[in-house]
Design an enzyme around this catalytic site. Sequence first.
Site, PDB file in Angstrom:
ATOM      1  N   HIS A   1     122.175 -15.286 -40.033  1.00 52.37           N
ATOM      2  CA  HIS A   1     122.418 -16.113 -38.853  1.00 52.37           C
ATOM      3  C   HIS A   1     122.291 -15.229 -37.616  1.00 52.37           C
ATOM      4  O   HIS A   1     122.519 -14.010 -37.682  1.00 52.37           O
ATOM      5  CB  HIS A   1     123.824 -16.703 -38.897  1.00 52.37           C
TER       6      HIS A   1
ATOM      7  N   GLU B   1     124.230 -14.817 -35.144  1.00 56.20           N
ATOM      8  CA  GLU B   1     125.461 -14.091 -34.836  1.00 56.20           C
ATOM      9  C   GLU B   1     125.614 -12.843 -35.701  1.00 56.20           C
ATOM     10  O   GLU B   1     126.017 -11.778 -35.198  1.00 56.20           O
ATOM     11  CB  GLU B   1     126.689 -14.989 -35.061  1.00 56.20           C
TER      12      GLU B   1
ATOM     13  N   CYS C   1     129.593 -20.982 -37.497  1.00 51.64           N
ATOM     14  CA  CYS C   1     130.093 -21.484 -38.777  1.00 51.64           C
ATOM     15  C   CYS C   1     131.272 -20.606 -39.229  1.00 51.64           C
ATOM     16  O   CYS C   1     131.620 -19.630 -38.563  1.00 51.64           O
ATOM     17  CB  CYS C   1     128.972 -21.445 -39.820  1.00 51.64           C
TER      18      CYS C   1
ATOM     19  N   CYS D   1     130.306 -16.831 -39.654  1.00 52.14           N
ATOM     20  CA  CYS D   1     130.110 -16.118 -38.389  1.00 52.14           C
ATOM     21  C   CYS D   1     131.406 -16.007 -37.594  1.00 52.14           C
ATOM     22  O   CYS D   1     131.683 -14.970 -36.997  1.00 52.14           O
ATOM     23  CB  CYS D   1     129.015 -16.802 -37.579  1.00 52.14           C
TER      24      CYS D   1
END
Length: 158
Positions: free
Chosen positions: A59, A61, A89, A92
């Site tokens: 991701h 992040e 999410c 993260c």
Amino acid sequence: MTGLLGGNRHEYYMAQALREAAVAAEEGEVPVGALIIHERGVIARAHNQRERLRDPTAHAEMIAITQAAEFLQTWRLAGCTMVVTLEPCAMCAGALVLARMDRLVFGAFDPKAGACGSVLDVIGEPKLNHHMEVISGVLEDECGAILSEFFRARRVES
């Protein structure tokens, strides 16, 4: 709020994160972009790369956190702000807490997987050992639009 991300600074950095999200979309990735700011500027910038890297943890992040830790030569990202186009999410959000990030600024809420107030609130969990400031809804319409356009195009393709 004054200082590094005061006033229009939220929008300034979110616009940069949106450019990262656009790169993700061009690569066929879910268009999420992230930056990490420390002291006077950007020390990390990333976009989703799950498809490209075949990695469920890739991701925006997570990639940005890794870059910032490398830049600062420490896993403790105190003094840093994460700016991301979509509400993080659970994975993260947990990483932000573990990295000791000072602040999270995000654009669009994620009603399906958001873990900073929408579905869950990992960041706000009082039992955790670290807490950070959360600023939500920065350029929310623009951040939501890039996601909506991406998924609309994918539905048309299928």
